[in-house]
Design a protein around this motif. Structure first.
Motif, short mmCIF file in Angstrom:
data_model
loop_
_atom_site.label_atom_id
_atom_site.label_comp_id
_atom_site.label_asym_id
_atom_site.label_seq_id
_atom_site.Cartn_x
_atom_site.Cartn_y
_atom_site.Cartn_z
N ASP A 10 0.84 -1.20 0.00
CA ASP A 10 0.00 0.00 0.00
C ASP A 10 0.88 1.25 0.00
O ASP A 10 1.58 1.53 0.97
CB ASP A 10 -0.90 -0.01 1.23
N PRO A 11 0.85 2.03 -1.09
CA PRO A 11 1.75 3.18 -1.20
C PRO A 11 1.23 4.46 -0.52
O PRO A 11 1.96 5.44 -0.42
CB PRO A 11 1.83 3.39 -2.72
N ARG A 12 -0.03 4.46 -0.07
CA ARG A 12 -0.61 5.72 0.42
C ARG A 12 0.15 6.37 1.57
O ARG A 12 0.41 7.58 1.51
CB ARG A 12 -2.08 5.49 0.80
N PRO A 13 0.56 5.63 2.61
CA PRO A 13 1.31 6.34 3.66
C PRO A 13 2.66 6.87 3.19
O PRO A 13 3.12 7.91 3.63
CB PRO A 13 1.48 5.28 4.76
N PHE A 14 3.27 6.16 2.26
CA PHE A 14 4.56 6.59 1.74
C PHE A 14 4.41 7.78 0.80
O PHE A 14 5.27 8.66 0.76
CB PHE A 14 5.25 5.40 1.03
N GLN A 15 3.30 7.83 0.05
CA GLN A 15 3.03 8.99 -0.80
C GLN A 15 2.76 10.21 0.06
O GLN A 15 3.24 11.31 -0.23
CB GLN A 15 1.83 8.72 -1.72
N ALA A 16 2.02 10.02 1.16
CA ALA A 16 1.74 11.13 2.07
C ALA A 16 3.04 11.65 2.70
O ALA A 16 3.24 12.87 2.83
CB ALA A 16 0.77 10.69 3.16
N ALA A 17 3.94 10.74 3.07
CA ALA A 17 5.23 11.16 3.65
C ALA A 17 6.06 11.93 2.63
O ALA A 17 6.71 12.93 2.97
CB ALA A 17 6.00 9.94 4.15
N LEU A 18 6.01 11.50 1.37
CA LEU A 18 6.73 12.22 0.30
C LEU A 18 6.12 13.60 0.11
O LEU A 18 6.86 14.60 0.02
CB LEU A 18 6.69 11.43 -1.01
N ASP A 19 4.80 13.69 0.05
CA ASP A 19 4.13 14.99 -0.12
C ASP A 19 4.51 15.94 1.02
O ASP A 19 4.77 17.12 0.80
CB ASP A 19 2.62 14.81 -0.18
N GLN A 20 4.52 15.42 2.25
CA GLN A 20 4.86 16.23 3.41
C GLN A 20 6.32 16.71 3.32
O GLN A 20 6.60 17.88 3.56
CB GLN A 20 4.64 15.44 4.69
N ALA A 21 7.22 15.81 2.97
CA ALA A 21 8.64 16.18 2.86
C ALA A 21 8.84 17.24 1.78
O ALA A 21 9.63 18.18 1.96
CB ALA A 21 9.48 14.94 2.58
N GLN A 22 8.13 17.11 0.66
CA GLN A 22 8.25 18.10 -0.42
C GLN A 22 7.71 19.46 0.03
O GLN A 22 8.29 20.50 -0.31
CB GLN A 22 7.51 17.61 -1.66
N ASN A 83 11.51 5.35 -0.31
CA ASN A 83 10.56 4.50 0.42
C ASN A 83 9.30 4.23 -0.41
O ASN A 83 8.77 3.12 -0.38
CB ASN A 83 10.19 5.13 1.77
N LEU A 84 8.85 5.23 -1.14
CA LEU A 84 7.69 5.04 -2.01
C LEU A 84 8.01 4.04 -3.12
O LEU A 84 7.19 3.18 -3.45
CB LEU A 84 7.24 6.37 -2.60
N GLU A 85 9.23 4.12 -3.67
CA GLU A 85 9.63 3.16 -4.71
C GLU A 85 9.66 1.74 -4.17
O GLU A 85 9.36 0.80 -4.89
CB GLU A 85 11.01 3.53 -5.27
N TYR A 86 9.99 1.58 -2.91
CA TYR A 86 10.06 0.25 -2.31
C TYR A 86 8.68 -0.39 -2.14
O TYR A 86 8.59 -1.57 -1.80
CB TYR A 86 10.75 0.30 -0.95
N THR A 87 7.62 0.36 -2.39
CA THR A 87 6.28 -0.25 -2.30
C THR A 87 5.98 -1.13 -3.50
O THR A 87 5.01 -1.86 -3.50
CB THR A 87 5.18 0.81 -2.15
N GLU A 88 6.81 -1.03 -4.53
CA GLU A 88 6.66 -1.90 -5.70
C GLU A 88 7.79 -2.91 -5.70
O GLU A 88 8.96 -2.55 -5.73
CB GLU A 88 6.71 -1.08 -7.00
#
Length: 191
Positions: A10-22, A83-88
């Protein structure tokens, strides 16, 4: 095929962390731009004697702190992206998958001992076989002279032989069987 997605976490928490970091990175970049403008103003005012040296030094320190903060933010964005890439989970090789040992909803964790799936490389295919030790010197000498042909016979094929090449031989004899291991590679074009 190599690079195909096998599983996705599930990439959603990792996408949210990326959005926050950006977002933090962009905010701190804006603050850095302001601090750099202030620094230039204070340097100019300091040359004119209009402000104290301490005020100029504070402006320089603020610019340096925000420069370091932006560098740390950039690293945090890269870590979140990774980390988001690691979801795949992608196939590292071309091959055929075996039994999938997990189903939708299973928990997967780092360094788990459960193999999710095994991928067998089939183009080329390697075959490991035992050879009696009395042929050791003959195999070694032949390989020292150059490539050595190998042939595999497919069961129930009427004696059809598939050509290949010996890739490796183990230089130790198994004392329990009196054999050594040889690995041959076959193109296996028809799978």
């Amino acid at each position: 095929k190599k690079g195909d997605i096998l599983f996705q976490i599930d990439p959603r928490p990792f996408q949210a962390a990326l959005d926050q970091a950006q977002a933090i990175y962009r905010k701190d970049q804006a603050q850095l731009q302001n601090a750099l403008l202030d620094q230039q103003r204070y340097i100019s005012l300091s040359r004119q004697g209009a402000i104290s040296t301490q005020q100029r030094d504070v402006a320089n320190a603020n610019a340096a702190v925000l420069t370091a903060t932006v560098a740390a933010d950039k690293a945090a964005v890269e870590m979140a992206r990774l980390n988001l890439e690691y979801t795949e989970i992608r196939s590292p090789i071309d091959g055929r998958t075996g039994v999938i040992n997990l189903t939708n909803g299973n928990v997967v964790k780092a360094n788990d001992t459960v193999t999710i799936v095994t991928i067998a490389k089939i183009h080329p295919i390697n075959v490991l076989f035992a050879v009696p030790q009395k042929y050791f010197a003959q195999v070694r000498d032949a390989l020292n002279k150059g490539p050595v042909a190998a042939f595999a016979e497919i069961p129930n094929s009427g004696g059809r032989q598939i050509p290949g090449r010996i890739q490796f031989f183990d230089n130790t004899i198994d004392p329990t069987t009196g054999t050594f291991q040889v690995k041959a590679s076959f193109a296996n074009e028809d799978s």
